[in-house]
Design a protein around this motif. Structure first.
Motif, PDB file in Angstrom:
ATOM      1  N   VAL A  81       0.864  -1.185   0.000  1.00  0.00           N
ATOM      2  CA  VAL A  81       0.000   0.000   0.000  1.00  0.00           C
ATOM      3  C   VAL A  81       0.896   1.229   0.000  1.00  0.00           C
ATOM      4  CG1 VAL A  81      -1.839   1.243   1.191  1.00  0.00           C
ATOM      5  CG2 VAL A  81      -1.703  -1.262   1.388  1.00  0.00           C
ATOM      6  N   ILE A  82       0.722   2.079  -1.006  1.00  0.00           N
ATOM      7  CA  ILE A  82       1.547   3.280  -1.153  1.00  0.00           C
ATOM      8  C   ILE A  82       0.620   4.495  -1.137  1.00  0.00           C
ATOM      9  CG2 ILE A  82       3.205   4.496  -2.617  1.00  0.00           C
ATOM     10  CD1 ILE A  82       3.772   1.703  -3.930  1.00  0.00           C
ATOM     11  N   PHE A  83       0.947   5.485  -0.295  1.00  0.00           N
ATOM     12  CA  PHE A  83       0.114   6.682  -0.257  1.00  0.00           C
ATOM     13  C   PHE A  83       0.894   7.861   0.311  1.00  0.00           C
ATOM     14  CE2 PHE A  83      -0.604   4.638   3.832  1.00  0.00           C
ATOM     15  CZ  PHE A  83      -0.593   5.680   4.742  1.00  0.00           C
ATOM     16  N   PRO A  84       0.436   9.093  -0.010  1.00  0.00           N
ATOM     17  CA  PRO A  84       1.021  10.285   0.600  1.00  0.00           C
ATOM     18  C   PRO A  84       0.312  10.578   1.920  1.00  0.00           C
ATOM     19  CG  PRO A  84      -0.581  10.954  -1.029  1.00  0.00           C
ATOM     20  CD  PRO A  84      -0.547   9.441  -1.049  1.00  0.00           C
ATOM     21  N   LEU A  85       1.040  11.070   2.894  1.00  0.00           N
ATOM     22  CA  LEU A  85       0.447  11.474   4.167  1.00  0.00           C
ATOM     23  C   LEU A  85      -0.270  12.802   3.966  1.00  0.00           C
ATOM     24  CD1 LEU A  85       0.474  10.514   7.189  1.00  0.00           C
ATOM     25  CD2 LEU A  85       2.160  12.320   7.537  1.00  0.00           C
ATOM     26  N   TRP A  86      -1.568  12.824   4.265  1.00  0.00           N
ATOM     27  CA  TRP A  86      -2.370  14.048   4.174  1.00  0.00           C
ATOM     28  C   TRP A  86      -3.006  14.272   5.533  1.00  0.00           C
ATOM     29  CZ3 TRP A  86      -5.516  14.287  -1.034  1.00  0.00           C
ATOM     30  CH2 TRP A  86      -4.625  14.369  -2.099  1.00  0.00           C
ATOM     31  N   LEU A  87      -2.711  15.390   6.162  1.00  0.00           N
ATOM     32  CA  LEU A  87      -3.254  15.738   7.474  1.00  0.00           C
ATOM     33  C   LEU A  87      -3.047  14.610   8.476  1.00  0.00           C
ATOM     34  CD1 LEU A  87      -6.555  17.568   6.464  1.00  0.00           C
ATOM     35  CD2 LEU A  87      -4.406  18.593   7.241  1.00  0.00           C
ATOM     36  N   GLY A  88      -1.869  14.008   8.433  1.00  0.00           N
ATOM     37  CA  GLY A  88      -1.494  13.000   9.414  1.00  0.00           C
ATOM     38  C   GLY A  88      -2.013  11.609   9.151  1.00  0.00           C
ATOM     39  N   ASP A  89      -2.663  11.373   8.019  1.00  0.00           N
ATOM     40  CA  ASP A  89      -3.268  10.076   7.762  1.00  0.00           C
ATOM     41  C   ASP A  89      -3.297   9.795   6.259  1.00  0.00           C
ATOM     42  OD1 ASP A  89      -4.570   7.677   8.287  1.00  0.00           O
ATOM     43  OD2 ASP A  89      -6.184   8.593   9.434  1.00  0.00           O
ATOM     44  N   MET A  90      -3.902   8.674   5.880  1.00  0.00           N
ATOM     45  CA  MET A  90      -4.070   8.364   4.471  1.00  0.00           C
ATOM     46  C   MET A  90      -5.133   9.285   3.866  1.00  0.00           C
ATOM     47  SD  MET A  90      -6.226   4.781   4.604  1.00  0.00           S
ATOM     48  CE  MET A  90      -5.787   4.217   6.249  1.00  0.00           C
ATOM     49  N   PRO A  91      -5.079   9.551   2.561  1.00  0.00           N
ATOM     50  CA  PRO A  91      -6.124  10.347   1.921  1.00  0.00           C
ATOM     51  C   PRO A  91      -7.493   9.684   2.085  1.00  0.00           C
ATOM     52  CG  PRO A  91      -4.226  10.149   0.477  1.00  0.00           C
ATOM     53  CD  PRO A  91      -3.999   9.204   1.629  1.00  0.00           C
ATOM     54  N   ALA A  92      -8.541  10.497   2.123  1.00  0.00           N
ATOM     55  CA  ALA A  92      -9.905  10.002   2.345  1.00  0.00           C
ATOM     56  C   ALA A  92     -10.318   8.958   1.315  1.00  0.00           C
ATOM     57  CB  ALA A  92     -10.890  11.178   2.334  1.00  0.00           C
ATOM     58  N   MET A  93      -9.885   9.114   0.075  1.00  0.00           N
ATOM     59  CA  MET A  93     -10.268   8.155  -0.954  1.00  0.00           C
ATOM     60  C   MET A  93      -9.717   6.760  -0.654  1.00  0.00           C
ATOM     61  SD  MET A  93      -9.719   8.318  -5.069  1.00  0.00           S
ATOM     62  CE  MET A  93     -11.134   9.341  -5.417  1.00  0.00           C
ATOM     63  N   VAL A 129       4.785   5.123   2.870  1.00  0.00           N
ATOM     64  CA  VAL A 129       4.161   6.430   3.048  1.00  0.00           C
ATOM     65  C   VAL A 129       5.146   7.521   2.643  1.00  0.00           C
ATOM     66  CG1 VAL A 129       2.986   7.951   4.675  1.00  0.00           C
ATOM     67  CG2 VAL A 129       2.960   5.492   5.062  1.00  0.00           C
ATOM     68  N   THR A 130       4.670   8.465   1.849  1.00  0.00           N
ATOM     69  CA  THR A 130       5.489   9.629   1.493  1.00  0.00           C
ATOM     70  C   THR A 130       4.959  10.843   2.254  1.00  0.00           C
ATOM     71  OG1 THR A 130       4.116  10.280  -0.394  1.00  0.00           O
ATOM     72  CG2 THR A 130       5.890   8.701  -0.820  1.00  0.00           C
ATOM     73  N   MET A 131       5.864  11.784   2.547  1.00  0.00           N
ATOM     74  CA  MET A 131       5.446  12.978   3.301  1.00  0.00           C
ATOM     75  C   MET A 131       6.461  14.100   3.146  1.00  0.00           C
ATOM     76  SD  MET A 131       6.267  11.460   7.095  1.00  0.00           S
ATOM     77  CE  MET A 131       5.315  10.014   6.680  1.00  0.00           C
ATOM     78  N   GLY A 132       6.013  15.294   3.447  1.00  0.00           N
ATOM     79  CA  GLY A 132       6.878  16.462   3.370  1.00  0.00           C
ATOM     80  C   GLY A 132       7.815  16.593   4.556  1.00  0.00           C
ATOM     81  N   MET A 133       7.371  16.178   5.728  1.00  0.00           N
ATOM     82  CA  MET A 133       8.216  16.310   6.928  1.00  0.00           C
ATOM     83  C   MET A 133       9.259  15.198   6.963  1.00  0.00           C
ATOM     84  SD  MET A 133       5.921  14.920  10.135  1.00  0.00           S
ATOM     85  CE  MET A 133       4.297  15.284   9.511  1.00  0.00           C
ATOM     86  N   PRO A 134      10.320  15.384   7.730  1.00  0.00           N
ATOM     87  CA  PRO A 134      11.304  14.308   7.884  1.00  0.00           C
ATOM     88  C   PRO A 134      10.668  13.066   8.522  1.00  0.00           C
ATOM     89  CG  PRO A 134      12.203  16.395   8.650  1.00  0.00           C
ATOM     90  CD  PRO A 134      10.739  16.616   8.408  1.00  0.00           C
ATOM     91  N   ALA A 135      11.066  11.907   8.059  1.00  0.00           N
ATOM     92  CA  ALA A 135      10.501  10.642   8.548  1.00  0.00           C
ATOM     93  C   ALA A 135      10.661  10.497  10.056  1.00  0.00           C
ATOM     94  CB  ALA A 135      11.156   9.467   7.823  1.00  0.00           C
ATOM     95  N   LEU A 136      11.814  10.897  10.593  1.00  0.00           N
ATOM     96  CA  LEU A 136      12.031  10.761  12.037  1.00  0.00           C
ATOM     97  C   LEU A 136      11.062  11.627  12.847  1.00  0.00           C
ATOM     98  CD1 LEU A 136      15.910  10.555  12.398  1.00  0.00           C
ATOM     99  CD2 LEU A 136      14.224   8.777  12.912  1.00  0.00           C
ATOM    100  N   VAL A 137      10.736  12.802  12.342  1.00  0.00           N
ATOM    101  CA  VAL A 137       9.783  13.663  13.037  1.00  0.00           C
ATOM    102  C   VAL A 137       8.422  12.972  13.083  1.00  0.00           C
ATOM    103  CG1 VAL A 137       8.531  15.868  12.940  1.00  0.00           C
ATOM    104  CG2 VAL A 137      11.003  15.797  12.489  1.00  0.00           C
ATOM    105  N   TYR A 138       7.992  12.408  11.954  1.00  0.00           N
ATOM    106  CA  TYR A 138       6.698  11.720  11.919  1.00  0.00           C
ATOM    107  C   TYR A 138       6.692  10.504  12.844  1.00  0.00           C
ATOM    108  CZ  TYR A 138       2.661   9.173  10.139  1.00  0.00           C
ATOM    109  OH  TYR A 138       1.465   8.485  10.031  1.00  0.00           O
TER     110      TYR A 138
END
Length: 194
Positions: A81-93, A129-138
């Protein structure tokens, strides 16, 4: 031993471009070179509605695209499962997709007491999961709650184990070489089917 792998791109953008798409391609390429069978599914290309009631979740027949997705889940012994982190979670779709696919009767069955019967045991999963913040911060500051929710409360609830994860952070500031290293790492995960 060859595995059957379903790669689920959970990015809601149907253009088929971007890092999530490239990560799916890299995993598939690595898996195929190692002799594994691969199917791909892009959530953004599917036609389905959000479930709006418990009765719909438990009793309504799923739409044809969801029935086909359920067949792919049954076929696979490993889910990516591959997704971008949106507002701390998976996208609604993507969340709506899981609610449609992992329904009672297909993914689990209720019991009068205790935990439900898990119908998807014997399958493993990898979440990327992909995201804008550093992985360690998340992972450390935010405790990766969205990732943990998917791993434990969605996939684990219906029987997937083990559920492993890969976090790709700081995507907006990575250079081409850094992205290349990430894609090679994901290609290797595909070769090993983990």
């Amino acid at each position: 031993m060859p595995r059957t792998i379903l790669i689920l791109n959970g990015h809601p953008d149907p253009s088929g471009k971007g890092l999530c798409h490239a990560l799916g391609e890299a995993y598939a390429e690595g898996a195929r070179t190692a002799g594994h069978e691969v199917r791909r599914l892009d959530v953004a290309s599917l036609d389905f509605d959000f479930l709006r009631s418990q009765a719909a979740f438990e009793s309504e027949a799923p739409p044809p695209t969801i029935i086909a997705a359920q067949a792919d889940v049954l076929w696979a012994n490993h889910l990516v499962v591959i997704f971008p982190l949106w507002l701390g979670d998976m996208p609604a779709m993507l969340k709506a997709f899981f609610e449609q696919v992992l329904r009672p009767g297909f993914a689990f069955s209720y019991r009068p007491r205790g935990f439900p019967v898990m119908h998807l045991k014997g399958r493993s999963a990898r979440i990327i999961v992909t995201m804008g913040m550093p992985a360690l911060v998340y992972r450390w500051y935010y405790q990766a709650h969205g990732l943990k929710n998917l791993a434990r409360n969605v996939l684990g609830f219906v029987g997937f184990a083990p559920v492993r994860d890969t976090i790709v952070g700081s995507v907006a500031t990575r250079g081409r070489e850094s992205i290349g290293r990430v894609l090679e790492k994901v290609r290797e995960l595909g070769r090993r089917a983990v």
